[in-house]
Design a protein around this motif. Structure first.
Motif, short mmCIF file in Angstrom:
data_model
loop_
_atom_site.label_atom_id
_atom_site.label_comp_id
_atom_site.label_asym_id
_atom_site.label_seq_id
_atom_site.Cartn_x
_atom_site.Cartn_y
_atom_site.Cartn_z
N PHE A 34 -4.08 4.02 -6.19
CA PHE A 34 -2.72 3.40 -4.11
C PHE A 34 -2.48 4.13 -4.41
O PHE A 34 -1.34 4.50 -4.98
CB PHE A 34 -2.04 2.12 -5.30
CG PHE A 34 -1.94 1.71 -4.79
CD1 PHE A 34 -1.96 0.46 -3.03
CD2 PHE A 34 -0.20 1.25 -4.59
CE1 PHE A 34 -1.18 0.03 -2.12
CE2 PHE A 34 0.71 0.81 -3.73
CZ PHE A 34 0.35 0.01 -2.47
N PHE A 91 0.80 4.49 -2.38
CA PHE A 91 1.62 3.91 -1.52
C PHE A 91 2.05 4.71 -0.43
O PHE A 91 2.44 4.75 0.19
CB PHE A 91 3.05 2.85 -2.53
CG PHE A 91 2.75 2.12 -1.42
CD1 PHE A 91 2.37 1.50 -0.37
CD2 PHE A 91 4.75 1.89 -1.56
CE1 PHE A 91 3.51 0.33 0.62
CE2 PHE A 91 5.59 1.19 -0.73
CZ PHE A 91 4.49 0.73 0.19
N THR A 120 2.29 4.57 2.99
CA THR A 120 3.50 4.17 4.45
C THR A 120 3.59 5.14 5.04
O THR A 120 4.10 5.63 6.33
CB THR A 120 4.76 4.53 3.10
OG1 THR A 120 4.43 5.54 2.57
CG2 THR A 120 4.53 2.77 2.16
N ARG A 136 9.07 -3.32 -3.31
CA ARG A 136 8.85 -2.16 -3.14
C ARG A 136 9.00 -1.30 -1.72
O ARG A 136 9.68 -0.03 -1.40
CB ARG A 136 7.06 -1.86 -3.74
CG ARG A 136 6.56 -0.42 -3.16
CD ARG A 136 5.02 -1.12 -3.58
NE ARG A 136 4.83 -0.88 -4.56
CZ ARG A 136 4.11 -0.20 -5.45
NH1 ARG A 136 3.97 0.90 -5.50
NH2 ARG A 136 3.30 -0.89 -6.23
N LYS A 148 3.54 -2.31 6.42
CA LYS A 148 3.92 -1.63 4.99
C LYS A 148 4.49 -2.79 3.95
O LYS A 148 3.48 -3.04 2.42
CB LYS A 148 5.08 -0.53 4.76
CG LYS A 148 5.39 0.34 5.52
CD LYS A 148 6.14 1.31 5.97
CE LYS A 148 6.32 2.55 6.49
NZ LYS A 148 7.81 3.15 6.76
N ALA A 195 1.66 -3.01 0.92
CA ALA A 195 1.94 -3.04 -0.38
C ALA A 195 1.53 -4.57 -1.11
O ALA A 195 1.36 -5.46 -1.84
CB ALA A 195 3.76 -3.10 -0.40
N HIS A 249 -1.96 -5.22 -2.56
CA HIS A 249 -2.25 -3.83 -3.57
C HIS A 249 -1.24 -5.02 -4.47
O HIS A 249 -2.17 -5.44 -5.42
CB HIS A 249 -1.01 -2.97 -3.53
CG HIS A 249 -0.94 -2.66 -5.32
ND1 HIS A 249 -2.36 -1.66 -5.77
CD2 HIS A 249 -0.33 -2.21 -5.67
CE1 HIS A 249 -1.71 -1.10 -6.97
NE2 HIS A 249 -0.37 -1.50 -6.81
#
Ligand SMILES: CC(C)C[C@H](N)C(=O)NCC(=O)O
Length: 494
Positions: A21, A23, A27, A421, A479, A483, A486
Motif C-alpha cells: 500500500f 499511500f 495521494t 490517515r 484520498k 485509504a 485499504h
C-alpha cells in the motif's frame, strides 16, 4: 538478522503481487491529476440530469451513458440494468434511466465493497437566484459551484478516481470494488427496490459491505454517518371550476380551490414545529439519555449554522434539541403548489386546480404506509368540515424508510482509521436529516452492512441555489476513499 531477511522477503513477495500500500504514491497521483478531476466534474455537471422533470429524461439517459462509458474505459465488468417504465399523469409511459453496475476484481480472498451513488439532480434555474449558471461548473475561492456538484456527482467521481488511481499505479485493489449507480434517487429511487430484490442472489451475492457517500459533514470536521431519515412525499390536489377564473368577474361566487388547499395545509404543523396530524408521532422512538449524551459531544456550532442558512432565529435554542429535530424527529415541509400563479406581475386569476406538494421526514419506528393513511384520513376529515363543493385527492408519491447503522461495526472502525490517515483527526459520528431512499432496502433485502462515508461540506447547499463542493473536499475525499478501501481490507473475514 534472520528476522530482517524474512521481513524483506515478505515485503518483496507482497510487492511483487502488487499488495503493498503505497499511500503517498496514491495521494501524489491524486494531487497531480486534480485538474482532470475538476474537468470531469465540470463535464458531468454540464448534463442537466434532473430526474424530477420528465422533459429532461433524455439528458438523464445521456448522463447514465457517460457513467457507463467511464466505467467501461476503466476495464470494469460493466452491466446496464433495466428498471422498467414510469407512467406519467397523462397516461403516457417513459423509460426509467438504466442503472449502471460495474465490478473491479473478483478475488474470493478479498472483501467486496459495493459503492452506491446517483447522478441525477434536483431542478435548478439561474433565475432561482443562482450567482452562476448551475450547469456550468464555476470555481470561486476554492469552491466548485454547480447543480449536483456535491449531491452526488463529485462523490461518485471521487470513488471512480480512487479505483482509477490504484489501477494507474499498477497497485492491486485491496478489496474487490463494485459500483451501483442510479439516476432516480432524487425522486425516491423509483424501480431500484425491485432491482435490488432481483439482484439479491446475483449482483449482491458476493458483496460484503455497501458504502454510500451521498451526504455531508455536520461541521468542518470529517464525519461518519450512521443514520438517515426517511421521507413520505404527498400530493394534495383540490379541484374546483372547470377552468381558471377572473377574480373580479367570478370572485365571491365560488369557493376557491386555493383557499381550501391553504386551509388544510395549515393543519399539518404548528408555528412551533409540532406535527398536528393525529397519530403521526406515536411511533417515534424515545429519545434516550445515551443519545442525548452523544449529541452533546457533536461538534456543531448553532450560530455558524444559523448564519450559513441565513435565518433570524432557529426553531430550538440549544444544540441537542436542534440536532435531535434535524436527525431523529419527524418534520413536515411544504414544498410548493402546482397550478398556483407564481410568475412576475399581478395576474388576478382564481386557479381551477391546485396541487400542494409536502413531505414528512420519517424516523425510527415510523412506517410510511401507516403515515400515508394517517395523513390521508386527516386531510379528508379537515376538508369535510369545510363543506366545500371542490374535490380533494391525496396521494403519497414517495414512501422511503429511515435507516440506522451500528457504529460499533468494523466498517466504522475502518472509517475512523481512514479519516485519521487522511485528515489527521478523529471523525464525528453523525446522523443525517435527509433521505437516501434505497439505504433501508439495501439493509433489509441484502442484509449487508452499510456505512455512509460523506465527503460533502456542511455548507454545500444541496437542493438549494449555489450548490457547491469545495475542491479540498473533492480531492481529499478521493484520498479518503483510497485509504478506506485499504482499511476495509484489514477487516477480518468471517
Ligand atoms: C443529504 C441527502 C441525504 C442527500 C440525498 N441525495 C438527497 O437529497 N435525498 C433526497 C432527500 O430529499 O433527502
Amino acid at each position: 538478522m534472520k528476522c530482517v531477511s524474512v521481513c524483506v522477503v515478505v515485503l518483496m513477495m507482497s510487492a511483487a503481487r502488487g499488495h503493498s500500500f503505497r499511500f503517498n504514491d496514491l495521494t501524489d497521483y491524486v494531487d497531480k491529476h486534480q485538474e482532470e478531476y475538476v474537468q470531469a466534474l465540470g463535464d458531468w455537471v454540464s448534463i442537466e440530469s434532473d430526474s424530477s422533470d420528465v422533459t429532461k429524461r433524455a439528458e438523464l439517459q445521456r448522463m447514465m451513458g457517460v457513467v457507463e462509458e467511464k466505467l467501461r474505459g476503466m476495464k470494469g465488468n460493466v452491466d446496464v440494468m433495466d428498471i422498467g417504465t414510469q407512467m406519467l399523469e397523462d397516461g403516457s409511459v417513459i423509460p426509467f434511466p438504466k442503472v449502471v453496475t460495474a465490478a473491479f476484481g473478483e478475488d474470493e480472498n478479498k472483501h467486496t465493497v459495493c459503492v452506491y451513488g446517483h447522478v441525477d439532480v434536483q431542478p435548478a434555474r439561474r433565475e432561482d437566484g443562482w450567482a452562476t449558471d448551475p450547469y456550468n461548473l464555476t470555481e470561486i475561492n476554492g469552491n466548485l459551484y454547480g447543480r449536483g456538484a456535491s449531491d452526488n456527482k463529485a462523490p461518485v467521481l471521487a470513488w471512480i478516481h480512487a479505483v482509477e488511481a490504484y489501477k494507474a499505479l499498477d497497485m492491486e485493489l485491496p478489496v474487490n470494488v463494485k459500483f451501483l449507480i442510479e439516476g432516480m434517487e432524487e425522486t425516491g429511487s423509483n424501480g431500484l427496490d425491485v432491482l435490488v430484490e432481483a439482484q439479491r442472489d446475483a449482483f449482491f451475492s458476493d458483496v460484503d459491505y455497501i458504502v454510500i457517500s451521498d451526504c455531508g459533514w455536520q461541521s468542518a470536521r470529517p464525519a461518519l454517518t450512521y443514520g438517515t431519515r426517511g421521507n413520505s412525499y404527498f400530493y394534495a390536489q383540490v379541484e374546483g371550476p372547470k377552468q381558471d377564473l377572473h377574480s373580479g368577474v367570478d370572485g365571491g361566487a365560488v369557493i376557491e380551490p386555493m383557499t381550501d388547499l391553504i386551509a388544510i395545509l395549515d393543519t399539518l404543523i404548528s408555528a412551533s414545529g409540532q406535527i398536528l396530524i393525529p397519530g403521526v408521532t406515536d411511533a417515534v422512538a424515545n429519545f434516550t439519555e445515551e443519545e442525548r449524551k452523544i449529541y452533546e459531544e457533536v461538534d456543531f456550532d448553532m450560530e455558524t449554522y444559523r448564519r450559513t442558512i441565513g435565518v433570524e432565529r432557529l426553531m430550538y435554542d440549544n444544540k441537542v434539541d436542534l440536532l435531535a429535530h434535524l436527525w431523529r424527529f419527524p418534520t413536515v415541509s411544504i414544498h410548493g403548489i402546482e397550478g398556483a400563479f407564481s410568475g412576475h406581475g399581478t395576474k388576478t386569476v382564481i386557479p381551477a386546480k391546485v396541487t400542494a406538494k409536502f413531505s414528512i421526514r420519517q424516523v425510527p419506528n415510523m412506517e410510511p404506509a401507516v403515515v400515508e393513511k394517517q395523513v390521508t384520513d386527516h386531510l379528508h376529515a379537515v376538508f369535510e368540515q369545510r363543506k366545500s363543493p371542490n374535490k380533494l385527492k391525496v396521494k403519497m408519491i414517495i414512501g422511503a424508510k429511515p435507516w440506522l447503522a451500528d457504529t460499533k461495526h468494523a466498517l466504522y472502525e475502518a472509517g475512523k482509521r481512514a479519516v485519521k490517515r487522511v485528515f489527521g483527526v478523529e471523525p464525528e459520528l453523525i446522523r443525517e436529516g435527509g433521505t437516501i431512499p434505497i439505504a433501508r432496502t439495501f439493509q433489509d433485502v441484502t442484509e449487508k452492512d452499510i456505512i455512509m462515508l460523506p465527503i460533502g461540506g456542511f455548507d454545500d447547499g444541496l437542493h438549494s441555489q449555489n450548490e457547491k463542493i469545495s475542491r479540498y473536499n473533492y480531492i481529499e475525499g478521493t484520498k479518503l476513499f483510497i485509504a478506506y478501501l485499504h482499511e476495509v481490507s484489514h477487516i477480518k473475514k468471517d
